[in-house]
Design a protein around this motif. Sequence first.
Motif, mmCIF file in Angstrom:
data_model
loop_
_atom_site.group_PDB
_atom_site.id
_atom_site.type_symbol
_atom_site.label_atom_id
_atom_site.label_comp_id
_atom_site.label_asym_id
_atom_site.label_seq_id
_atom_site.Cartn_x
_atom_site.Cartn_y
_atom_site.Cartn_z
ATOM 1 N N LEU A 16 0.778 -1.225 -0.088
ATOM 2 C CA LEU A 16 0.077 0.084 0.075
ATOM 3 C C LEU A 16 0.678 1.292 -0.001
ATOM 4 O O LEU A 16 0.424 2.252 -0.741
ATOM 5 C CB LEU A 16 -1.304 0.135 1.162
ATOM 6 C CG LEU A 16 -2.057 -1.115 1.154
ATOM 7 C CD1 LEU A 16 -3.069 -1.033 2.296
ATOM 8 C CD2 LEU A 16 -2.902 -1.058 -0.038
ATOM 9 N N PRO A 17 1.926 1.308 0.749
ATOM 10 C CA PRO A 17 2.586 2.668 0.703
ATOM 11 C C PRO A 17 3.428 3.042 -0.521
ATOM 12 O O PRO A 17 3.615 4.154 -0.785
ATOM 13 C CB PRO A 17 3.838 2.378 2.001
ATOM 14 C CG PRO A 17 3.177 1.301 2.660
ATOM 15 C CD PRO A 17 2.437 0.466 1.884
ATOM 16 N N THR A 21 -1.475 6.486 -3.933
ATOM 17 C CA THR A 21 -2.839 7.058 -3.971
ATOM 18 C C THR A 21 -3.493 6.696 -2.782
ATOM 19 O O THR A 21 -4.794 6.980 -2.643
ATOM 20 C CB THR A 21 -3.459 6.352 -5.232
ATOM 21 O OG1 THR A 21 -3.493 5.032 -4.952
ATOM 22 C CG2 THR A 21 -2.958 6.763 -6.377
ATOM 23 N N VAL A 22 -2.691 6.344 -1.904
ATOM 24 C CA VAL A 22 -3.532 5.673 -0.582
ATOM 25 C C VAL A 22 -3.602 6.926 0.497
ATOM 26 O O VAL A 22 -2.568 7.016 1.324
ATOM 27 C CB VAL A 22 -2.900 4.443 0.017
ATOM 28 C CG1 VAL A 22 -3.701 4.067 1.226
ATOM 29 C CG2 VAL A 22 -2.942 3.395 -0.821
ATOM 30 N N THR A 23 -4.350 7.797 0.430
ATOM 31 C CA THR A 23 -4.519 9.059 1.108
ATOM 32 C C THR A 23 -5.843 9.248 1.682
ATOM 33 O O THR A 23 -6.733 8.764 1.282
ATOM 34 C CB THR A 23 -4.260 10.373 0.344
ATOM 35 O OG1 THR A 23 -5.016 10.390 -0.992
ATOM 36 C CG2 THR A 23 -2.718 10.008 -0.401
ATOM 37 N N PHE A 273 -8.860 3.888 1.255
ATOM 38 C CA PHE A 273 -8.627 3.037 0.082
ATOM 39 C C PHE A 273 -9.598 1.904 0.076
ATOM 40 O O PHE A 273 -10.061 1.665 -0.857
ATOM 41 C CB PHE A 273 -7.136 2.681 0.379
ATOM 42 C CG PHE A 273 -6.885 1.407 -0.675
ATOM 43 C CD1 PHE A 273 -6.453 1.576 -1.875
ATOM 44 C CD2 PHE A 273 -6.889 0.043 0.051
ATOM 45 C CE1 PHE A 273 -6.218 0.362 -2.595
ATOM 46 C CE2 PHE A 273 -6.675 -1.226 -1.082
ATOM 47 C CZ PHE A 273 -6.561 -0.797 -2.109
ATOM 48 N N PHE A 274 -9.888 1.149 1.106
ATOM 49 C CA PHE A 274 -10.541 0.123 0.937
ATOM 50 C C PHE A 274 -12.192 0.583 0.792
ATOM 51 O O PHE A 274 -13.014 -0.247 0.029
ATOM 52 C CB PHE A 274 -10.815 -0.796 2.494
ATOM 53 C CG PHE A 274 -9.654 -1.768 2.554
ATOM 54 C CD1 PHE A 274 -9.436 -2.709 1.952
ATOM 55 C CD2 PHE A 274 -8.673 -1.357 3.352
ATOM 56 C CE1 PHE A 274 -8.606 -3.592 2.070
ATOM 57 C CE2 PHE A 274 -7.401 -2.095 3.437
ATOM 58 C CZ PHE A 274 -7.363 -3.250 2.648
ATOM 59 N N PHE A 275 -12.522 1.881 1.233
ATOM 60 C CA PHE A 275 -13.921 2.335 0.752
ATOM 61 C C PHE A 275 -14.147 2.473 -0.671
ATOM 62 O O PHE A 275 -15.127 2.307 -1.211
ATOM 63 C CB PHE A 275 -14.142 3.609 1.545
ATOM 64 C CG PHE A 275 -15.678 4.071 1.492
ATOM 65 C CD1 PHE A 275 -16.724 3.437 2.286
ATOM 66 C CD2 PHE A 275 -15.927 5.270 0.833
ATOM 67 C CE1 PHE A 275 -17.878 3.885 1.929
ATOM 68 C CE2 PHE A 275 -17.253 5.708 0.601
ATOM 69 C CZ PHE A 275 -18.206 5.036 1.173
ATOM 70 N N THR A 276 -13.105 3.088 -1.286
ATOM 71 C CA THR A 276 -13.061 3.201 -2.741
ATOM 72 C C THR A 276 -12.730 1.952 -3.433
ATOM 73 O O THR A 276 -13.634 1.751 -4.458
ATOM 74 C CB THR A 276 -12.103 4.404 -3.268
ATOM 75 O OG1 THR A 276 -10.787 3.921 -2.773
ATOM 76 C CG2 THR A 276 -12.497 5.760 -2.754
ATOM 77 N N ASN A 277 -12.173 1.127 -2.995
ATOM 78 C CA ASN A 277 -12.038 0.022 -3.762
ATOM 79 C C ASN A 277 -13.182 -1.054 -3.668
ATOM 80 O O ASN A 277 -13.271 -1.892 -4.318
ATOM 81 C CB ASN A 277 -10.682 -0.855 -3.026
ATOM 82 C CG ASN A 277 -10.240 -1.820 -4.051
ATOM 83 O OD1 ASN A 277 -9.899 -1.460 -5.241
ATOM 84 N ND2 ASN A 277 -9.956 -3.003 -3.577
ATOM 85 N N ARG A 278 -14.217 -0.396 -2.775
ATOM 86 C CA ARG A 278 -15.456 -1.604 -2.761
ATOM 87 C C ARG A 278 -16.229 -1.489 -3.842
ATOM 88 O O ARG A 278 -16.943 -2.349 -4.187
ATOM 89 C CB ARG A 278 -16.458 -0.965 -1.524
ATOM 90 C CG ARG A 278 -17.087 0.217 -2.114
ATOM 91 C CD ARG A 278 -17.704 1.148 -0.996
ATOM 92 N NE ARG A 278 -19.045 2.079 -1.295
ATOM 93 C CZ ARG A 278 -18.378 3.221 -1.736
ATOM 94 N NH1 ARG A 278 -17.316 3.507 -1.917
ATOM 95 N NH2 ARG A 278 -19.454 4.094 -2.224
#
Length: 314
Positions: A16-17, A21-23, A273-278
């Motif tokens: 992830l780092p 884009t993980v912000t 990140f996980f919310f958008t990846n849903r």
Amino acid sequence: MIEVNQEQVAKFAALLPTMGTVTPFNFCGENFPPAGHPGALSAFFFNAAHQYGFWSLDGNRYGRPMIAQAGGVDRKGSDFLFYCTKRALEADPHAFRPEKMAAMREREVEALFFDDMGRNPLPMWPEHRNIFYEYADWMVEKKTSPEQLVGKANKARKPLQHFLDQLREIPGYREDPLQKKAMLLAVILENRPEKFLRVSDPQSAVPIIDYHLQRSALRTGLVRVDNEPLRQRLMARMLVPKETEGEIRKATYLAIQQLVKASGLSVAAIDYFFFTNRTRCPEMSEPACEACPVKSICRRETRMFQPVYRTTCY
């Protein structure tokens, strides 16, 4: 039976780092009040308390996510609620002041949340109505306000910890020992352009565990379920007991807690990140695995599903 997969946590912490884009999200845009709006703080205090239950049951199984058309656009539950809150603020900039909320009649409260057909589509409306009044009455009885609560937190040695501790007493937030909605509110207030909450103790952050994150944890392998009857029940999207839901949610909490520590990323960044990846790993259609940025490390347990359990916590 249910445990954190340490190997997967390590893989995610390494990947992830490097993505860049993980912000965190700044909670601005179409569904949110503009920066500097006089009613924004009260609206966010109200809104975060109602971020739960955006799905329907079909007997003893998960039915479908809540999607309602508002403003000519199909909006899923969270977006619908944020849109309705912004719409109410446009009509009355102080719509979500606690004293105003406490004085509203039930039909006025229900009318805040209508779709383009004039209907209130929220699947857990009685629970929303109860929290609406309990929250407002608590604020009025305590003679306090969102501004005062944030002000006290910002003066504390550990602002985030103080803020979360205050929310443990407030209806709509106090019901959840894992503080999903409380931490969501803190993230909103910290990352909005106004910087309502000035966090100097990021180590006080806690994971934000909702059903999307539990589904992601099970599908990617961050959380492992070794009990075959339970696996079958999750894949069949059947209701599970409170105790089972609690075990899965707690394991997800621990997995994200470890991921935050190992990756050096913030709770807010990982949650967003996980919310958008849903959208690539949704409830009702096949996951778009080839478009997923973690496809190289995902366990691809795509039939796994979040625990189906009704709660006001998330």
